[in-house]
Write a protein that holds these residues in place. Sequence first.
Motif, PDB file in Angstrom:
ATOM      1  N   ASP A  91      28.910 -62.241  25.406  1.00 56.61           N
ATOM      2  CA  ASP A  91      28.492 -61.083  26.192  1.00 56.61           C
ATOM      3  C   ASP A  91      29.661 -60.126  26.430  1.00 56.61           C
ATOM      4  OD1 ASP A  91      26.357 -59.854  28.042  1.00 56.61           O
ATOM      5  OD2 ASP A  91      28.103 -60.033  29.346  1.00 56.61           O
ATOM      6  N   THR A  92      29.450 -58.853  26.133  1.00 58.62           N
ATOM      7  CA  THR A  92      30.513 -57.858  26.257  1.00 58.62           C
ATOM      8  C   THR A  92      31.009 -57.736  27.689  1.00 58.62           C
ATOM      9  OG1 THR A  92      29.535 -56.588  24.445  1.00 58.62           O
ATOM     10  CG2 THR A  92      31.148 -55.457  25.826  1.00 58.62           C
ATOM     11  N   ALA A  93      30.094 -57.584  28.632  1.00 62.19           N
ATOM     12  CA  ALA A  93      30.480 -57.405  30.033  1.00 62.19           C
ATOM     13  C   ALA A  93      31.224 -58.622  30.560  1.00 62.19           C
ATOM     14  CB  ALA A  93      29.246 -57.119  30.885  1.00 62.19           C
ATOM     15  N   ALA A  94      30.786 -59.815  30.171  1.00 62.64           N
ATOM     16  CA  ALA A  94      31.438 -61.042  30.641  1.00 62.64           C
ATOM     17  C   ALA A  94      32.837 -61.175  30.065  1.00 62.64           C
ATOM     18  CB  ALA A  94      30.587 -62.260  30.271  1.00 62.64           C
ATOM     19  N   LEU A  95      33.026 -60.747  28.805  1.00 59.46           N
ATOM     20  CA  LEU A  95      34.358 -60.769  28.203  1.00 59.46           C
ATOM     21  C   LEU A  95      35.295 -59.808  28.928  1.00 59.46           C
ATOM     22  CD1 LEU A  95      36.452 -61.328  25.889  1.00 59.46           C
ATOM     23  CD2 LEU A  95      35.421 -59.373  24.720  1.00 59.46           C
ATOM     24  N   VAL A  96      34.837 -58.577  29.110  1.00 59.48           N
ATOM     25  CA  VAL A  96      35.682 -57.566  29.746  1.00 59.48           C
ATOM     26  C   VAL A  96      36.045 -57.986  31.168  1.00 59.48           C
ATOM     27  CG1 VAL A  96      35.759 -55.181  30.546  1.00 59.48           C
ATOM     28  CG2 VAL A  96      34.812 -55.710  28.290  1.00 59.48           C
ATOM     29  N   ALA A  97      35.078 -58.491  31.913  1.00 58.49           N
ATOM     30  CA  ALA A  97      35.354 -58.938  33.275  1.00 58.49           C
ATOM     31  C   ALA A  97      36.377 -60.073  33.298  1.00 58.49           C
ATOM     32  CB  ALA A  97      34.060 -59.378  33.955  1.00 58.49           C
ATOM     33  N   GLU A  98      36.319 -60.940  32.307  1.00 59.91           N
ATOM     34  CA  GLU A  98      37.281 -62.041  32.235  1.00 59.91           C
ATOM     35  C   GLU A  98      38.690 -61.519  31.997  1.00 59.91           C
ATOM     36  OE1 GLU A  98      38.746 -65.702  32.650  1.00 59.91           O
ATOM     37  OE2 GLU A  98      36.635 -65.138  32.953  1.00 59.91           O
ATOM     38  N   VAL A  99      38.838 -60.577  31.077  1.00 54.99           N
ATOM     39  CA  VAL A  99      40.157 -60.023  30.790  1.00 54.99           C
ATOM     40  C   VAL A  99      40.695 -59.270  32.010  1.00 54.99           C
ATOM     41  CG1 VAL A  99      41.499 -58.537  29.257  1.00 54.99           C
ATOM     42  CG2 VAL A  99      39.616 -59.891  28.334  1.00 54.99           C
ATOM     43  N   PHE A 100      39.796 -58.684  32.790  1.00 49.84           N
ATOM     44  CA  PHE A 100      40.203 -58.018  34.025  1.00 49.84           C
ATOM     45  C   PHE A 100      40.404 -59.008  35.175  1.00 49.84           C
ATOM     46  CE2 PHE A 100      39.183 -54.142  31.873  1.00 49.84           C
ATOM     47  CZ  PHE A 100      39.811 -53.120  32.569  1.00 49.84           C
ATOM     48  N   GLY A 101      40.153 -60.298  34.908  1.00 48.14           N
ATOM     49  CA  GLY A 101      40.409 -61.339  35.894  1.00 48.14           C
ATOM     50  C   GLY A 101      39.400 -61.442  37.010  1.00 48.14           C
ATOM     51  N   ARG A 102      38.178 -61.021  36.761  1.00 44.81           N
ATOM     52  CA  ARG A 102      37.180 -60.959  37.832  1.00 44.81           C
ATOM     53  C   ARG A 102      36.241 -62.173  37.832  1.00 44.81           C
ATOM     54  NH1 ARG A 102      38.064 -55.877  40.185  1.00 44.81           N
ATOM     55  NH2 ARG A 102      39.999 -55.166  39.189  1.00 44.81           N
ATOM     56  N   GLU A 103      35.625 -62.388  38.979  1.00 47.17           N
ATOM     57  CA  GLU A 103      34.736 -63.535  39.186  1.00 47.17           C
ATOM     58  C   GLU A 103      33.537 -63.500  38.243  1.00 47.17           C
ATOM     59  OE1 GLU A 103      33.341 -67.082  40.783  1.00 47.17           O
ATOM     60  OE2 GLU A 103      35.235 -66.113  41.345  1.00 47.17           O
ATOM     61  N   THR A 104      33.134 -62.327  37.809  1.00 48.32           N
ATOM     62  CA  THR A 104      31.985 -62.207  36.913  1.00 48.32           C
ATOM     63  C   THR A 104      32.348 -62.451  35.449  1.00 48.32           C
ATOM     64  OG1 THR A 104      32.395 -59.820  36.825  1.00 48.32           O
ATOM     65  CG2 THR A 104      30.749 -60.595  38.422  1.00 48.32           C
ATOM     66  N   GLY A 105      33.604 -62.776  35.175  1.00 48.11           N
ATOM     67  CA  GLY A 105      34.033 -63.056  33.813  1.00 48.11           C
ATOM     68  C   GLY A 105      33.418 -64.322  33.268  1.00 48.11           C
ATOM     69  N   ILE A 106      33.479 -64.486  31.959  1.00 53.83           N
ATOM     70  CA  ILE A 106      32.846 -65.632  31.312  1.00 53.83           C
ATOM     71  C   ILE A 106      33.428 -66.956  31.796  1.00 53.83           C
ATOM     72  CG2 ILE A 106      34.379 -65.596  29.288  1.00 53.83           C
ATOM     73  CD1 ILE A 106      30.568 -66.327  29.349  1.00 53.83           C
ATOM     74  N   CYS A 107      34.692 -66.956  32.235  1.00 60.43           N
ATOM     75  CA  CYS A 107      35.311 -68.152  32.820  1.00 60.43           C
ATOM     76  C   CYS A 107      35.649 -67.915  34.291  1.00 60.43           C
ATOM     77  CB  CYS A 107      36.567 -68.541  32.037  1.00 60.43           C
ATOM     78  SG  CYS A 107      36.247 -68.989  30.323  1.00 60.43           S
ATOM     79  N   ARG A 108      34.893 -66.988  34.904  1.00 60.66           N
ATOM     80  CA  ARG A 108      35.035 -66.656  36.329  1.00 60.66           C
ATOM     81  C   ARG A 108      36.448 -66.192  36.673  1.00 60.66           C
ATOM     82  NH1 ARG A 108      32.331 -71.324  39.824  1.00 60.66           N
ATOM     83  NH2 ARG A 108      32.990 -69.849  41.452  1.00 60.66           N
ATOM     84  N   GLY A 109      37.082 -65.534  35.720  1.00 61.69           N
ATOM     85  CA  GLY A 109      38.393 -64.961  35.967  1.00 61.69           C
ATOM     86  C   GLY A 109      39.533 -65.946  35.900  1.00 61.69           C
ATOM     87  N   ARG A 110      39.241 -67.190  35.554  1.00 56.29           N
ATOM     88  CA  ARG A 110      40.282 -68.230  35.527  1.00 56.29           C
ATOM     89  C   ARG A 110      41.022 -68.295  34.187  1.00 56.29           C
ATOM     90  NH1 ARG A 110      36.694 -68.363  39.928  1.00 56.29           N
ATOM     91  NH2 ARG A 110      37.233 -70.063  41.355  1.00 56.29           N
ATOM     92  N   GLY A 111      40.407 -67.803  33.115  1.00 55.59           N
ATOM     93  CA  GLY A 111      40.997 -67.958  31.793  1.00 55.59           C
ATOM     94  C   GLY A 111      41.786 -66.759  31.319  1.00 55.59           C
TER      95      GLY A 111
END
Length: 336
Positions: A91-111
């Motif tokens: 998912d594009t949005a989940a990838l971008v959120a992850e790189v931005f370190g946010r809770e909505t990221g694919i790994c909840r901002g942890r990766g």
Amino acid sequence: MQLTRSQSFVACQKPIFGIDKQLALYRKMLLIRKVEEMLGNASLAAELPGPVHLYVGQEAIAVGVCDHLAETDWIASTHRGHGHFLAKGGDTAALVAEVFGRETGICRGRGGSMHVADFSRGIIGANGIVAGGLALAAGAAWAAQLEGTGRIAVAFFGDGAANQGVLMETLNLSSLWKLPLILVCENNGFAEFSPSATVTSGRIAERAVPFGVAHRTVDGNNLEAVWLAAEEAVAHARGGGGPILLEFETYRLRGHMEQEMAFLSKTYRTNAEVEERRSADPIRRFREALIAHRFATAADLDDLEAEVQDEVVRAKQAAKAAPWPDVTGAKDFMFA
């Protein structure tokens, strides 16, 4: 967007796939490019919590290979893994959120950038360890073999990673056990900041020879060539033929990482070299072929690019509006 219909792509003088498939693959490459360009700009603007290693110039490999994979097939990626994630259907949005370190990221901002993963789509994960995904993919291939359901595994790795001993170990065991494994070397010409010719001897694909593993070297900037080689490799692995090593020759149009000149004492390639290699940009080549064969007009493709750009803008806006992970959850998902 209404496009003229055609039965096949004939750049190599033989039918490969129809216009709908062509446009879907072109859109996927564009999506990867636009996400990466946005992340590069965000890095320069100090909007990201960490570094990013971009996939610009290599999009045909991820897209051409992953188009043949089922959602249940496994892929292991690299520190340059955003393109693999998106090509596998992440998912594009989940990838971008992850790189931005946010809770909505694919790994909840942890990766972060180097550890995007989605097991529900067969994405074992990107890996900050050079060559770290090779053994993981071999393990996934072994599990797939034991399950007997027809799954296969793909390991993406770079030419620098090809010099790690784990490649030899993976070739050895996967050959002995005839694992359904495809080893995809993205030879982009540089091992971090070192030109490949200064650190790598011989042709990487030929390292498969002592182990009796099938191998090929392919133009990684030609989507059609990648797609055909991947089709053959997937049939080989899924049909019980054992592992196969594909070396795709490509070129990294961005640096090893963004903002690298902030700490490097000198450049390791010239701007003239980069500009010269832009002529083989896989997206440019595919766009020119679509127009040349009258499968789409320049205006059609410009509209498609605007559509993709809008998707990326929305993903960035959503990421920046999303919350940071709660600091009280710092120990979650960890062993005590």
